[in-house]
Design a protein around this motif. Structure first.
Motif, PDB file in Angstrom:
ATOM      1  N   PRO A 132       0.818  -1.225   0.000  1.00 57.85           N
ATOM      2  CA  PRO A 132       0.000   0.000   0.000  1.00 57.85           C
ATOM      3  C   PRO A 132       0.849   1.272   0.000  1.00 57.85           C
ATOM      4  O   PRO A 132       0.459   2.274  -0.583  1.00 57.85           O
ATOM      5  CB  PRO A 132      -0.835  -0.102   1.268  1.00 57.85           C
ATOM      6  N   ALA A 133       2.021   1.236   0.637  1.00 55.50           N
ATOM      7  CA  ALA A 133       2.927   2.388   0.646  1.00 55.50           C
ATOM      8  C   ALA A 133       3.945   2.224  -0.479  1.00 55.50           C
ATOM      9  O   ALA A 133       4.012   1.184  -1.122  1.00 55.50           O
ATOM     10  CB  ALA A 133       3.636   2.467   1.992  1.00 55.50           C
ATOM     11  N   ALA A 134       4.735   3.257  -0.694  1.00 53.90           N
ATOM     12  CA  ALA A 134       5.769   3.186  -1.731  1.00 53.90           C
ATOM     13  C   ALA A 134       6.744   2.056  -1.418  1.00 53.90           C
ATOM     14  O   ALA A 134       7.206   1.923  -0.290  1.00 53.90           O
ATOM     15  CB  ALA A 134       6.509   4.514  -1.817  1.00 53.90           C
ATOM     16  N   ALA A 135       7.049   1.256  -2.415  1.00 57.03           N
ATOM     17  CA  ALA A 135       7.931   0.105  -2.224  1.00 57.03           C
ATOM     18  C   ALA A 135       9.384   0.517  -2.405  1.00 57.03           C
ATOM     19  O   ALA A 135       9.710   1.343  -3.252  1.00 57.03           O
ATOM     20  CB  ALA A 135       7.583  -0.992  -3.218  1.00 57.03           C
ATOM     21  N   ARG A 136      10.239  -0.090  -1.604  1.00 57.39           N
ATOM     22  CA  ARG A 136      11.676   0.102  -1.756  1.00 57.39           C
ATOM     23  C   ARG A 136      12.235  -1.062  -2.580  1.00 57.39           C
ATOM     24  O   ARG A 136      11.626  -2.127  -2.654  1.00 57.39           O
ATOM     25  CB  ARG A 136      12.322   0.172  -0.385  1.00 57.39           C
ATOM     26  N   ASP A 137      13.390  -0.842  -3.177  1.00 54.52           N
ATOM     27  CA  ASP A 137      14.002  -1.850  -4.049  1.00 54.52           C
ATOM     28  C   ASP A 137      14.801  -2.879  -3.265  1.00 54.52           C
ATOM     29  O   ASP A 137      15.408  -2.559  -2.236  1.00 54.52           O
ATOM     30  CB  ASP A 137      14.948  -1.194  -5.046  1.00 54.52           C
ATOM     31  N   ILE A 138      14.844  -4.090  -3.789  1.00 58.64           N
ATOM     32  CA  ILE A 138      15.799  -5.081  -3.320  1.00 58.64           C
ATOM     33  C   ILE A 138      17.173  -4.569  -3.750  1.00 58.64           C
ATOM     34  O   ILE A 138      17.358  -4.158  -4.896  1.00 58.64           O
ATOM     35  CB  ILE A 138      15.513  -6.465  -3.938  1.00 58.64           C
ATOM     36  N   LEU A 139      18.144  -4.581  -2.841  1.00 60.29           N
ATOM     37  CA  LEU A 139      19.454  -3.997  -3.133  1.00 60.29           C
ATOM     38  C   LEU A 139      20.407  -4.975  -3.800  1.00 60.29           C
ATOM     39  O   LEU A 139      21.199  -4.586  -4.663  1.00 60.29           O
ATOM     40  CB  LEU A 139      20.088  -3.475  -1.841  1.00 60.29           C
ATOM     41  N   ALA A 140      20.366  -6.238  -3.394  1.00 59.43           N
ATOM     42  CA  ALA A 140      21.295  -7.230  -3.946  1.00 59.43           C
ATOM     43  C   ALA A 140      20.730  -8.622  -3.736  1.00 59.43           C
ATOM     44  O   ALA A 140      19.915  -8.850  -2.842  1.00 59.43           O
ATOM     45  CB  ALA A 140      22.661  -7.114  -3.270  1.00 59.43           C
ATOM     46  N   ALA A 141      21.174  -9.528  -4.587  1.00 55.52           N
ATOM     47  CA  ALA A 141      20.841 -10.947  -4.464  1.00 55.52           C
ATOM     48  C   ALA A 141      22.138 -11.699  -4.712  1.00 55.52           C
ATOM     49  O   ALA A 141      22.494 -11.979  -5.848  1.00 55.52           O
ATOM     50  CB  ALA A 141      19.760 -11.344  -5.454  1.00 55.52           C
ATOM     51  N   PRO A 142      22.878 -12.021  -3.634  1.00 57.40           N
ATOM     52  CA  PRO A 142      24.210 -12.577  -3.814  1.00 57.40           C
ATOM     53  C   PRO A 142      24.275 -13.946  -4.482  1.00 57.40           C
ATOM     54  O   PRO A 142      25.292 -14.296  -5.058  1.00 57.40           O
ATOM     55  CB  PRO A 142      24.782 -12.654  -2.400  1.00 57.40           C
ATOM     56  N   GLU A 143      23.216 -14.729  -4.422  1.00 54.18           N
ATOM     57  CA  GLU A 143      23.234 -16.062  -5.016  1.00 54.18           C
ATOM     58  C   GLU A 143      22.548 -16.052  -6.367  1.00 54.18           C
ATOM     59  O   GLU A 143      21.615 -15.303  -6.593  1.00 54.18           O
ATOM     60  CB  GLU A 143      22.519 -17.051  -4.096  1.00 54.18           C
TER      61      GLU A 143
END
Length: 95
Positions: free
Chosen positions: A58-69
């Protein structure tokens, strides 16, 4: 192109997982079971993706920063389930 979102389980006492936007550069790595780095308040935590292509929050979404695998791991899912189950049992009184 429309934005994609993922549910991420975090090592916090939450009622339900947080939802984050999946950047296009991480679309091939942000899969169920994968560990990801996400912003929570003023810090970064490692969480586990539990679902993808979920509705936006419902609120503004933040980004996933990294996916190491490169791939989602069954070991990561087992670890999360063990930790979640253990947290739930430590609240019970033993006697």
């Amino acid at each position: 192109m429309t934005d994609r979102y993922a549910q991420v389980a975090l090592p916090l006492p939450l009622a339900e997982p947080y939802r984050y936007r999946i950047p296009a550069t991480l679309a091939d790595r942000a899969l169920p079971g994968a560990r990801v780095v996400v912003p929570v308040r003023r810090e970064e935590l490692i969480g586990i993706v539990t679902a993808v292509d979920v509705p936006p929050p419902p609120a503004a979404a933040r980004d996933i920063l990294a996916a190491p695998e490169r791939r989602g791991g069954a070991a990561a899912r087992r670890c999360w389930r063990w930790r979640h189950g253990r947290r739930a049992t430590t609240a019970r009184r033993r006697g």
